[in-house]
Motif scaffolding. Structure first.
Motif, PDB file in Angstrom:
ATOM      1  N   GLY A 391      50.801  14.906  24.934  1.00 22.35           N
ATOM      2  CA  GLY A 391      50.411  16.299  25.153  1.00 22.35           C
ATOM      3  C   GLY A 391      51.310  17.337  25.700  1.00 22.35           C
ATOM      4  O   GLY A 391      52.557  16.930  26.026  1.00 22.35           O
ATOM      5  N   HIS A 392      50.840  18.615  25.842  1.00 18.70           N
ATOM      6  CA  HIS A 392      51.967  19.655  26.447  1.00 18.70           C
ATOM      7  C   HIS A 392      52.515  19.509  27.767  1.00 18.70           C
ATOM      8  O   HIS A 392      51.464  19.239  28.717  1.00 18.70           O
ATOM      9  CB  HIS A 392      51.231  21.067  26.199  1.00 18.70           C
ATOM     10  CG  HIS A 392      51.118  21.300  24.774  1.00 18.70           C
ATOM     11  ND1 HIS A 392      51.744  21.571  23.798  1.00 18.70           N
ATOM     12  CD2 HIS A 392      49.597  21.253  24.107  1.00 18.70           C
ATOM     13  CE1 HIS A 392      51.171  22.059  22.729  1.00 18.70           C
ATOM     14  NE2 HIS A 392      49.858  21.750  22.677  1.00 18.70           N
ATOM     15  N   LEU A 393      53.454  19.426  27.912  1.00 17.94           N
ATOM     16  CA  LEU A 393      54.039  19.012  29.507  1.00 17.94           C
ATOM     17  C   LEU A 393      53.924  20.233  30.418  1.00 17.94           C
ATOM     18  O   LEU A 393      54.739  21.087  29.854  1.00 17.94           O
ATOM     19  CB  LEU A 393      55.366  18.374  29.597  1.00 17.94           C
ATOM     20  CG  LEU A 393      56.026  17.936  30.763  1.00 17.94           C
ATOM     21  CD1 LEU A 393      55.209  16.949  31.347  1.00 17.94           C
ATOM     22  CD2 LEU A 393      57.509  17.548  30.498  1.00 17.94           C
ATOM     23  N   ARG A 394      53.272  20.147  31.637  1.00 22.24           N
ATOM     24  CA  ARG A 394      53.459  21.116  32.423  1.00 22.24           C
ATOM     25  C   ARG A 394      54.050  20.605  33.715  1.00 22.24           C
ATOM     26  O   ARG A 394      53.794  19.564  33.958  1.00 22.24           O
ATOM     27  CB  ARG A 394      51.942  21.721  32.840  1.00 22.24           C
ATOM     28  CG  ARG A 394      51.171  22.008  31.616  1.00 22.24           C
ATOM     29  CD  ARG A 394      51.621  23.635  31.215  1.00 22.24           C
ATOM     30  NE  ARG A 394      50.819  24.165  30.438  1.00 22.24           N
ATOM     31  CZ  ARG A 394      50.815  24.390  28.927  1.00 22.24           C
ATOM     32  NH1 ARG A 394      51.905  23.490  28.429  1.00 22.24           N
ATOM     33  NH2 ARG A 394      49.958  24.956  28.103  1.00 22.24           N
ATOM     34  N   ILE A 395      54.642  21.547  34.467  1.00 19.43           N
ATOM     35  CA  ILE A 395      55.108  20.859  35.849  1.00 19.43           C
ATOM     36  C   ILE A 395      54.967  22.102  36.820  1.00 19.43           C
ATOM     37  O   ILE A 395      54.744  23.273  36.682  1.00 19.43           O
ATOM     38  CB  ILE A 395      56.628  20.500  35.851  1.00 19.43           C
ATOM     39  CG1 ILE A 395      57.595  21.893  35.525  1.00 19.43           C
ATOM     40  CG2 ILE A 395      56.797  19.593  34.700  1.00 19.43           C
ATOM     41  CD1 ILE A 395      59.068  21.515  35.671  1.00 19.43           C
ATOM     42  N   ARG A 396      55.185  21.513  38.071  1.00 21.52           N
ATOM     43  CA  ARG A 396      55.271  22.223  39.498  1.00 21.52           C
ATOM     44  C   ARG A 396      56.396  21.830  40.273  1.00 21.52           C
ATOM     45  O   ARG A 396      56.446  20.500  40.464  1.00 21.52           O
ATOM     46  CB  ARG A 396      53.942  22.325  39.894  1.00 21.52           C
ATOM     47  CG  ARG A 396      52.803  23.141  39.305  1.00 21.52           C
ATOM     48  CD  ARG A 396      51.821  23.422  40.354  1.00 21.52           C
ATOM     49  NE  ARG A 396      51.154  22.281  40.852  1.00 21.52           N
ATOM     50  CZ  ARG A 396      49.826  22.258  41.226  1.00 21.52           C
ATOM     51  NH1 ARG A 396      48.919  23.275  41.390  1.00 21.52           N
ATOM     52  NH2 ARG A 396      49.321  21.217  41.925  1.00 21.52           N
ATOM     53  N   ALA A 397      57.102  22.627  40.662  1.00 29.16           N
ATOM     54  CA  ALA A 397      58.276  21.909  41.516  1.00 29.16           C
ATOM     55  C   ALA A 397      58.935  23.426  42.433  1.00 29.16           C
ATOM     56  O   ALA A 397      59.037  24.355  41.745  1.00 29.16           O
ATOM     57  CB  ALA A 397      59.447  21.452  40.747  1.00 29.16           C
ATOM     58  N   PRO A 398      59.482  23.121  43.593  1.00 29.72           N
ATOM     59  CA  PRO A 398      60.190  24.109  44.204  1.00 29.72           C
ATOM     60  C   PRO A 398      61.204  24.640  43.589  1.00 29.72           C
ATOM     61  O   PRO A 398      61.649  25.665  44.105  1.00 29.72           O
ATOM     62  CB  PRO A 398      60.594  23.473  45.561  1.00 29.72           C
ATOM     63  CG  PRO A 398      59.980  22.151  45.599  1.00 29.72           C
ATOM     64  CD  PRO A 398      59.443  21.681  44.413  1.00 29.72           C
ATOM     65  N   TRP A 399      61.869  24.036  42.571  1.00 26.06           N
ATOM     66  CA  TRP A 399      62.871  24.748  41.525  1.00 26.06           C
ATOM     67  C   TRP A 399      62.493  24.950  40.378  1.00 26.06           C
ATOM     68  O   TRP A 399      63.147  25.022  39.310  1.00 26.06           O
ATOM     69  CB  TRP A 399      63.919  23.637  41.819  1.00 26.06           C
ATOM     70  CG  TRP A 399      63.535  22.219  41.341  1.00 26.06           C
ATOM     71  CD1 TRP A 399      63.323  21.673  40.466  1.00 26.06           C
ATOM     72  CD2 TRP A 399      63.415  21.157  42.366  1.00 26.06           C
ATOM     73  NE1 TRP A 399      63.180  20.321  40.373  1.00 26.06           N
ATOM     74  CE2 TRP A 399      63.075  20.059  41.883  1.00 26.06           C
ATOM     75  CE3 TRP A 399      63.289  21.303  43.765  1.00 26.06           C
ATOM     76  CZ2 TRP A 399      62.738  18.862  42.424  1.00 26.06           C
ATOM     77  CZ3 TRP A 399      63.132  20.144  44.554  1.00 26.06           C
ATOM     78  CH2 TRP A 399      62.912  18.782  43.876  1.00 26.06           C
ATOM     79  N   ALA A 400      61.463  25.151  39.922  1.00 24.55           N
ATOM     80  CA  ALA A 400      60.843  25.531  38.744  1.00 24.55           C
ATOM     81  C   ALA A 400      60.716  27.140  38.471  1.00 24.55           C
ATOM     82  O   ALA A 400      59.978  27.728  39.646  1.00 24.55           O
ATOM     83  CB  ALA A 400      59.569  24.776  38.214  1.00 24.55           C
ATOM     84  N   ALA A 401      60.601  27.797  37.754  1.00 25.97           N
ATOM     85  CA  ALA A 401      60.660  29.232  37.471  1.00 25.97           C
ATOM     86  C   ALA A 401      59.194  29.734  37.548  1.00 25.97           C
ATOM     87  O   ALA A 401      58.184  28.966  36.908  1.00 25.97           O
ATOM     88  CB  ALA A 401      61.127  29.828  36.138  1.00 25.97           C
ATOM     89  N   SER A 402      58.639  30.560  38.543  1.00 19.95           N
ATOM     90  CA  SER A 402      57.398  30.849  38.385  1.00 19.95           C
ATOM     91  C   SER A 402      57.105  32.064  37.670  1.00 19.95           C
ATOM     92  O   SER A 402      56.193  32.607  37.502  1.00 19.95           O
ATOM     93  CB  SER A 402      57.045  31.503  40.032  1.00 19.95           C
ATOM     94  OG  SER A 402      57.973  32.212  40.384  1.00 19.95           O
ATOM     95  N   ALA A 403      58.219  32.675  37.168  1.00 22.57           N
ATOM     96  CA  ALA A 403      58.117  34.085  36.301  1.00 22.57           C
ATOM     97  C   ALA A 403      59.686  34.461  35.622  1.00 22.57           C
ATOM     98  O   ALA A 403      60.696  33.653  36.177  1.00 22.57           O
ATOM     99  CB  ALA A 403      57.644  35.274  37.138  1.00 22.57           C
ATOM    100  N   TYR A 404      59.613  35.206  34.781  1.00 17.56           N
ATOM    101  CA  TYR A 404      60.924  35.524  34.132  1.00 17.56           C
ATOM    102  C   TYR A 404      61.136  36.734  34.688  1.00 17.56           C
ATOM    103  O   TYR A 404      60.439  37.714  35.210  1.00 17.56           O
ATOM    104  CB  TYR A 404      60.928  35.551  32.739  1.00 17.56           C
ATOM    105  CG  TYR A 404      60.624  34.447  31.966  1.00 17.56           C
ATOM    106  CD1 TYR A 404      61.658  33.419  32.116  1.00 17.56           C
ATOM    107  CD2 TYR A 404      59.379  33.860  31.307  1.00 17.56           C
ATOM    108  CE1 TYR A 404      61.444  32.366  31.327  1.00 17.56           C
ATOM    109  CE2 TYR A 404      59.480  32.617  30.596  1.00 17.56           C
ATOM    110  CZ  TYR A 404      60.238  31.837  30.621  1.00 17.56           C
ATOM    111  OH  TYR A 404      60.102  30.667  30.104  1.00 17.56           O
TER     112      TYR A 404
END
Length: 548
Positions: A391-404
């Motif tokens: 499936g489509h991979l989603r992630i959450r992390a303290p070093w993942a972008a929250s917005a552009y």
């Protein structure tokens, strides 16, 4: 009321890394190939002295304020390394720019970031001269050279000399105590669809990811051995995968390859400077492995390479370890999240037979502490992480972008706050991640997904094939069918019939390409990946043999 911890509140800032290196690893060497081709050598102590002067020049002479963007259109040299600290450490934001992009993309990126200053080197100077009239925010240009190498004439207004700036600056700099959530660097995505999008890294995210990468250094060395790191990944590609921070943080020697990425020049540094660890996209290794075979050369010290950006062909991974003693360690990451998965294999893997070790490393890394993973179908429904569901991979992390940057380019996260990676993946119960395609590259035939990555990996195993790419072409019954595009190795030839015969039995029958096209060169992105958008455009009206 919860009990608060009694720990010191010390922000994670980039300047702390170079201060640490200067204090405890001052004599450790930095080697840089200059743009002119010779080698420049100094150490962390002398680098720190220059970085302090650069920080004073940036804030004093240039007058850059916290949050203002300072652009660098440059390659992997010691002066560019100094900017990672002498700009970001002041509170200004270093915007690393890919010189391989088209001029209109460069103009868009520099204007969108609102770069106030632009640092260039001898190779990127002509690019800057060509686009300067269209740059709306740049007040001054800085040539990353000494006075003797400044151009005799230039169309750039107000071109300053890097070494003159340093010479005129005060020798000591008082580093500000920054909020760790302040922006440190900006890197724009390659923009295969639409305009490039700005990803804004913070001091905190950069330091957290670098600390996670410590395992790559410590677990690939004997206790007390001197490590030498060389990023083949360019500094404009995700901060050279944190190597400008990782080497001084660990007290490792740092080798910077400059601009020349010819395989003989890379080998000259990798072996001549006794490099132990490196990083780069698989394209580098395909070219180097082919050159090693033709030249008969071997590595004497290189132990491992971190690889990401695209899938590593199995044949390449086998060849590099079996014939040259280099483990290619595959991990998943992207501009929006530099640490997406871990490259280190689970404990016990090292004792497995060779083929089983390769099986394990063909995965796209392992679930890593700090990252949460989610798989969803086309309707957004969560899928099991059982190693079977894709499936489509989603992630959450303290070093993942929250917005552009400026909230332009679409939403980086979905309605539940998960970052949309654009990858199709499966995740096994033990956390091993397997990327099967990019969402935009996946081939849907008869309602079922076909993994272009797996077919490509098999195709590159053919001894005559240097590169392979699979794209979907229209089919009236099945919607899409796979078309295999290959580039032969130097001095080799391959026919479509040979390729199809080679793949027979190696991939599922219904995955078999409906045709093979041999071309001279693959279109590449600025970060060394196959540009499938160009391939799809080129073969948009391609008629498969069965339909002719």
């Amino acid at each position: 009321m919860s009990l608060q911890g009694l720990m010191m509140d010390m922000p994670l800032t980039i300047s702390s890394v170079i201060r640490h290196a200067a204090k405890y690893h001052a004599a450790t060497e930095i080697v840089s190939r200059t743009i002119e081709g010779d080698l420049f050598r100094y150490d962390y102590g002398r680098a720190y002295a220059r970085i302090q002067r650069l920080a004073n020049a940036v804030t004093g002479t240039l007058g850059a304020h916290p949050g203002e963007r300072v652009g660098s259109l440059a390659w992997n040299t010691h002066r560019h390394f100094e900017m990672f600290y002498g700009v970001s450490g002041t509170g200004a934001v270093l915007h690393t720019i890919n010189p391989r992009l088209f001029p209109d993309q460069l103009v868009y990126i520099i204007n969108h970031a609102e770069d106030r200053f632009l640092f260039v080197d001898a190779l990127t100077l002509p690019l800057a001269e060509a686009i300067a009239p269209q740059l709306t925010t740049v007040e001054a240009f800085v040539m990353m050279s000494d006075r003797a190498q400044m151009p005799a004439s230039t169309t750039l207004p107000n071109l300053l000399c890097y070494e003159d700036l340093l010479a005129a600056a005060a020798p000591e700099y008082a580093w500000p105590l920054l909020d760790e959530n302040c922006a440190s660097t900006i890197c724009y995505t390659s923009g295969t669809t639409g305009n490039p999008k700005g990803v804004v890294y913070s001091h905190r995210s950069a330091m957290l990811v670098t600390m996670l990468y410590l395992g790559f250094v410590t677990m690939n060395s004997d206790n007390g051995a001197r490590q030498t790191l060389m990023p083949m990944a360019p500094m404009f590609h995700g901060n050279a995968w944190q190597f400008p921070y990782l080497a001084p943080m660990t007290g490792s020697r740092l080798v910077l390859p400059g601009r020349n990425y010819e395989p003989d020049k890379l080998y000259e540094l990798l072996d001549g400077e006794r490099v132990t660890l490196t990083c780069g996209v698989p394209t580098f290794w395909l070219i180097i492995a082919d050159w090693l075979k033709r030249s008969g050369k071997r590595f004497s010290t290189l132990r491992a390479s971190l690889s990401s950006g695209s899938a590593v062909p199995r044949s390449l991974m086998e060849t590099m370890e079996r014939d040259y003693g280099v483990q290619i360690m595959q991990a998943w990451g992207m501009t929006e999240s530099l640490g997406g998965s871990g490259a280190m294999m689970p404990p016990g893997t090292a004792e497995l037979p060779f083929e089983q070790r390769i099986d394990a490393r063909m995965k796209s890394g392992n679930a890593m502490w700090g990252v949460e993973y989610r798989l969803v179908d086309d309707e957004g429904r969560e899928l099991p992480q059982d190693g079977k569901a894709h499936g489509h991979l989603r992630i959450r992390a303290p070093w993942a972008a929250s917005a552009y940057f400026k909230n332009e380019g679409g939403a980086a996260v979905d309605e539940q706050g998960w970052m949309k990676t654009g990858d199709i993946a499966s995740i096994a119960p033990n956390g091993q991640i397997l990327l099967t395609d990019r969402s935009k590259d996946v081939i849907k035939s008869g309602g079922e997904w076909i993994s272009s990555i797996e077919i490509e990996n098999m195709a590159v195993g053919h001894p005559a094939v240097m590169q392979a790419a699979v794209i979907g072409v229209a089919h009236p019954k099945w919607q899409e069918r796979p078309l295999l595009v290959v580039v032969p190795r130097e001095g080799h030839q391959v026919t479509p019939e040979e390729m199809l015969a080679y793949l027979k039995g190696r991939v599922a029958d219904w995955w078999m390409p409906d045709d093979v096209v041999v071309i001279d060169a693959m279109p590449m992105t600025g970060t060394g990946k196959v540009h499938k958008l160009t391939l799809r455009e080129r073969f948009r009206d391609y008629v498969l043999p069965a339909l002719r």
